[in-house]
Design an enzyme around this catalytic site. Structure first.
Site, mmCIF file in Angstrom:
data_model
loop_
_atom_site.group_PDB
_atom_site.id
_atom_site.type_symbol
_atom_site.label_atom_id
_atom_site.label_comp_id
_atom_site.label_asym_id
_atom_site.label_seq_id
_atom_site.Cartn_x
_atom_site.Cartn_y
_atom_site.Cartn_z
ATOM 1 N N ILE A 573 5.643 -12.368 -12.106
ATOM 2 C CA ILE A 573 5.100 -11.614 -10.974
ATOM 3 C C ILE A 573 5.213 -10.115 -11.187
ATOM 4 O O ILE A 573 4.774 -9.338 -10.342
ATOM 5 C CB ILE A 573 5.829 -11.997 -9.670
ATOM 6 C CG1 ILE A 573 7.317 -11.703 -9.799
ATOM 7 C CG2 ILE A 573 5.579 -13.461 -9.324
ATOM 8 C CD1 ILE A 573 8.104 -11.949 -8.531
ATOM 9 N N GLY A 574 5.773 -9.703 -12.283
ATOM 10 C CA GLY A 574 5.907 -8.270 -12.539
ATOM 11 C C GLY A 574 6.238 -8.016 -13.991
ATOM 12 O O GLY A 574 6.752 -8.894 -14.687
ATOM 13 N N GLN A 575 5.927 -6.821 -14.440
ATOM 14 C CA GLN A 575 6.184 -6.453 -15.825
ATOM 15 C C GLN A 575 6.680 -5.021 -15.879
ATOM 16 O O GLN A 575 6.090 -4.136 -15.256
ATOM 17 C CB GLN A 575 4.927 -6.581 -16.686
ATOM 18 C CG GLN A 575 5.079 -6.059 -18.102
ATOM 19 C CD GLN A 575 6.118 -6.824 -18.884
ATOM 20 O OE1 GLN A 575 6.176 -8.048 -18.805
ATOM 21 N NE2 GLN A 575 6.956 -6.120 -19.627
ATOM 22 N N ALA A 577 8.880 -1.980 -18.524
ATOM 23 C CA ALA A 577 9.093 -1.607 -19.917
ATOM 24 C C ALA A 577 10.217 -2.409 -20.534
ATOM 25 O O ALA A 577 10.216 -2.668 -21.733
ATOM 26 C CB ALA A 577 9.398 -0.113 -20.000
ATOM 27 N N SER A 578 11.178 -2.805 -19.734
ATOM 28 C CA SER A 578 12.322 -3.539 -20.259
ATOM 29 C C SER A 578 12.126 -5.038 -20.228
ATOM 30 O O SER A 578 12.914 -5.770 -20.809
ATOM 31 C CB SER A 578 13.580 -3.181 -19.467
ATOM 32 O OG SER A 578 13.390 -3.507 -18.100
ATOM 33 N N GLY A 580 10.042 -8.613 -18.010
ATOM 34 C CA GLY A 580 9.255 -9.101 -16.892
ATOM 35 C C GLY A 580 10.120 -9.635 -15.771
ATOM 36 O O GLY A 580 11.311 -9.885 -15.927
ATOM 37 N N ASP A 686 20.588 5.658 -4.094
ATOM 38 C CA ASP A 686 19.131 5.531 -4.206
ATOM 39 C C ASP A 686 18.581 4.725 -3.038
ATOM 40 O O ASP A 686 17.764 3.818 -3.223
ATOM 41 C CB ASP A 686 18.759 4.872 -5.537
ATOM 42 C CG ASP A 686 17.308 5.147 -5.927
ATOM 43 O OD1 ASP A 686 16.730 6.107 -5.371
ATOM 44 O OD2 ASP A 686 16.769 4.419 -6.770
#
Length: 848
Positions: A573-575, A577-578, A580, A686
């Protein structure tokens, strides 16, 4: 010859009278052979004249007034010119043996009487006895006061008539030459010719030591002095100052000067707050080296409106995934504002905005908005009552053509909810695919190409009119890293090509979860390679742990086993740089979980991963995303977490107008989670809507603990500038020491975000936003009068500039505003409305 008989100048006579006849020639030759040293007369020794007529039957001693001792004098004719001086200037034969006794002819003594010199030619002499006598005489003469004789003149020439030297004297003086170590030139300039003529001269023993030291030094060589070479590979560290007299900055690099000019900070503002500008520029100076992870935050601030060639089915970036640990901070900004697939609604749609690090960068909205730069969706009206329910339906997303033509002009940082996820990056062929990108295609909300070209997110058929405006945005944040980016260009391009093929090879050879998920786009690999080649980071390298040490620590905290056998039906469901982000189901319980896969080799700060896992393990709370497990699978780290299918709070504030009761409920749940963290000495650092996750039932939980910091009694303050700039507290921006209260400020900013749909200064460049946070202090609310007094007081306490006066989580939980809290179930309709709006947006853009 017995050596003991010649150990001193006093000898015992075998008889009181000697015969005139000298020893036979054979006897003299035999004794001469016993002398193993060939002595020569010293060249400067005076030659004494002798009277050839004075001869007697006996060797009678002749007392001389020219020497201190008659035993060491040579008989001479006092009437002729002679260099013989009073007090025995020569000093070679001085002594205290004042005796008139006659000596044996073979005693080796070197004093002569009026006897003919022919009788003494070849007389034997023992050198060792002579040396011992010299040392004794020298020691005795040093203790006696000696009157300095007059200097010898060159005109004084001794009369050498009637004197013939003995071979023993010649050998003796050569021996003494080596001991005294004097030259004729030295004696010609120094009146103290010998050791007994002055108090400052050294005895013979010391002269021997000096000679030996000179010999050793000549053999071994004297030690060389330390030579310090010039520095190698010096690095110029920029120092920025402010001249109070001229009101100008000093030491500003050209890039910084251009950055200030293009950031929208006027000279008047710079002069009004010089110290603030120095602090901000020092922040740039420090983080331009890549020391803080905050630059990753800047990199993804506006990833949604920069296109990267991906398939239409490519899910959104892992950088916008709330479950992305470090992957979220270093994620690929290839995703649009919202995820591609509906199952990824939990995903963090708005990645934190970092400053570029050697990547193509462009700052958005560097100058005041141009005419027409107005968000498509006006900020939501503040709720009038606590029980107010959202009545405005989600806005219809614009078409691809209208987005391409109007969006760049209206808002360089698009308002949330109006950007179709399949907009230009996914609906039209993007430009940047064929263009060379410096050090990686790091296209994000705050990034574009570092060469200053127009941002490549516009349709190829349509060009926005304010190109100059866009160029300013591109150059603003890239200038600090242009030099580093140019050095990394060649290597990063080759690595991008290599890593772009790795996902395809991995899919063809290994049955990994990627096969179950939609096909990965090559841009994600490019983003990974860009992250794999970071800019020079000297200070960070000094603080990073060894790779083996990191892996050993991960082995200690991770669960052994193969996670592929424990979870099934993985859906990507997501990708990032490090790695998925996947949803999966547990084999035993069948519960749905979120799995974040991270390639350890691509992590810029592996310590953050360990920090996040430890914090999540130790922070079991109903308002904190539950950490389930972690595994090391090959080179990847799998982090299994609770799946929050409702998505992030950003989705809710984008598509809905929240009431004060709903805002109060979100604030209460967030404060509960913060209070738990603060009680354990953990600062989140954050807090923002992207890191607040919701379930379909309206439950609220905190996520993303990669920037957490531990504080204790001995170290209760921090000064590292981390977080997302628009939510940063003033003490963080100005690099002062801070504590738990920074999370309270971020909560107040998030409350404004729930009121207006965005945080303050989001349309400003990050640099100007930092400046405004530091100078303006508490931000103003657009329609503050529409808020209830209790809500305004709540915001006032949370947004105090002075952290000492700012309320704590415990104080705010007791605030009257908490009595306005609506049930969490009232948040469920907002979550469902956001999911529905996103699905409609995808359908209009052809997403599937």
């Amino acid at each position: 010859m017995n050596h003991d008989s010649f150990s001193s100048l006093k000898f015992r006579r075998p008889s009181s009278k000697l015969h005139k006849d000298p020893p036979s020639i054979g006897s003299r030759m035999l004794k001469s052979q016993q002398s193993n040293t060939s002595l020569k007369r010293h060249p400067s020794a005076p030659v004494y004249p002798r009277s050839s007529a004075s001869r007697s039957r006996e060797h009678s001693r002749t007392r001389s007034n020219a020497y201190g001792s008659s035993t060491s004098s040579l008989d001479q004719n006092s009437g002729g010119p002679s260099p013989v001086l009073a007090n025995n200037e020569s000093g070679y034969f001085s002594g205290n043996h004042n005796t008139t006794k006659s000596r044996p002819p073979h005693s080796g003594r070197f004093s002569l009487n009026d006897q003919s010199s022919d009788e003494l030619i070849g007389s034997p002499f023992d050198s060792r006895g002579m040396l011992s006598a010299l040392q004794e005489n020298t020691a005795e003469s040093d203790r006696q006061p000696i009157q300095k004789p007059p200097t010898l003149r060159s005109q004084t020439t001794p009369d050498t008539r009637g004197l013939r030297q003995s071979a023993s004297f010649t050998a003796l003086h050569n021996r003494m030459d080596a001991l005294v170590n004097r030259t004729d030139s030295d004696r010609s300039t120094n009146t103290k010719r010998y050791s007994d003529e002055g108090n400052g001269t050294k005895p013979v023993g010391r002269s021997k030591k000096a000679s030996f030291s000179s010999f050793v030094n000549s053999m071994l060589g004297s030690p060389r002095g330390i030579k310090i070479s010039a520095p190698e590979n010096p690095v110029h560290v920029t120092h920025v100052g402010y001249d109070n007299q001229t009101g100008q900055f000093t030491g500003l690099p050209k890039e910084w000067q251009r950055l200030l000019q293009e950031s929208g900070i006027s000279k008047k503002e710079q002069e009004e707050h010089p110290q603030t500008m120095v602090d901000i520029m020092r922040f740039y100076e420090k983080n331009a080296q890549g020391d803080d992870e905050v630059w990753h935050k800047f990199d993804h601030a506006y990833a949604h409106h920069h296109p990267v060639t991906t398939s239409s089915s490519q899910p959104s970036s892992g950088g916008s995934t709330p479950y992305g640990t470090v992957g979220q901070r270093a994620s690929s900004p290839t995703s649009p504002r919202f995820p591609q697939n509906h199952e990824g609604s939990f995903e963090n749609p708005r990645a934190p905005p970092p400053i570029p690090r050697g990547a193509p960068a462009a700052t958005q909205a560097m100058s005041p908005p141009v005419g027409g730069l107005v968000p498509n969706r006006a900020p939501p009206r503040p709720p009038a009552a606590a029980n107010m329910t959202p009545a405005r339906p989600a806005p219809q997303p614009p078409t691809t053509a209208s987005y391409a033509t109007t969006r760049p002009v209206q808002d360089p940082w698009p308002q949330f909810g109006t950007i179709p996820e399949n907009a230009q990056p996914f609906g039209t062929p993007p430009i940047p695919e064929s263009e060379p990108l410096p050090s990686g295609p790091q296209l994000s909300r705050s990034n574009s190409k570092a060469n200053g070209a127009t941002a490549p997110w516009v349709s190829p058929a349509v060009t926005p009119s304010p190109t100059q405006y866009q160029q300013q945005q591109e150059q603003a944040m890239a200038t600090a890293q242009q030099a580093i980016a140019s050095k990394q260009l060649d290597r990063s391009q080759s690595l991008r090509q290599q890593q772009a093929q790795q996902p395809k090879q991995k899919q063809a050879t290994h049955p990994t979860p990627q096969q179950v998920s939609p096909v990965e786009d090559p841009s994600a690999a490019l983003q990974q390679s860009a992250r794999a080649v970071p800019a020079a980071r000297p200070r960070q390298r000094a603080r990073q742990s060894n790779a083996m040490d990191i892996r050993s620590r991960l082995v200690a905290i991770c669960t052994p086993g193969d996670p592929t056998k424990m979870y099934y039906n993985l859906n990507k469901i997501g990708q990032g740089a490090s790695g998925g982000v996947f949803t999966a189901y547990h084999n035993g319980t069948g519960s749905c979980v979120a799995i974040k896969q991270m390639n350890l080799d691509l992590q810029p700060k592996k310590d953050l991963i360990i920090n996040e896992i430890i914090v999540m393990k130790d922070s079991k709370h109903k308002n904190i995303v539950n950490f389930l497990d972690s595994y090391l699978h090959g080179l990847d780290l799998w982090v299994v977490m609770e799946y929050m299918e409702g998505g992030s709070l950003t989705d809710v504030v984008t598509f809905n107008i929240m009431s004060e009761g709903q805002i109060a409920a979100v604030c209460r749940e967030t404060l509960n989670g913060l209070q738990h963290l603060h009680s354990k000495g953990v600062i989140h650092r954050d807090i923002k809507s992207d890191n607040i996750l919701l379930s379909l039932d309206g439950n609220i939980k905190l996520t993303d603990f990669g920037f957490c910091a531990q504080i204790n009694d001995s170290h209760n303050k921090r000064n590292t500038m981390v977080g997302t700039p628009y939510w940063m507290a003033p003490e963080v921006v100005t690099r002062k020491e801070y504590g738990r209260k920074v999370d309270i400020w971020s909560l107040g900013i998030m409350a404004i975000e729930m009121i207006e749909g965005e945080p303050p200064y989001l349309t400003e460049s990050p640099l100007r936003a930092l400046y405004l946070i530091a100078t303006n202090g508490t931000p103003t609310i657009k329609d503050e009068q529409s808020l209830t007094p209790v809500f305004r007081d709540f915001l006032h306490l949370a947004l105090k500039v002075d952290p000492e006066k700012r309320a704590s989580a415990h104080d705010l939980l007791k605030h009257p505003f908490m009595s306005f809290c609506a049930p969490l179930s009232h948040l469920a309709p907002l979550v469902k409305a956001a999911r529905l709006s996103r699905a409609q947006e995808k359908a209009q853009k052809g997403g599937h």
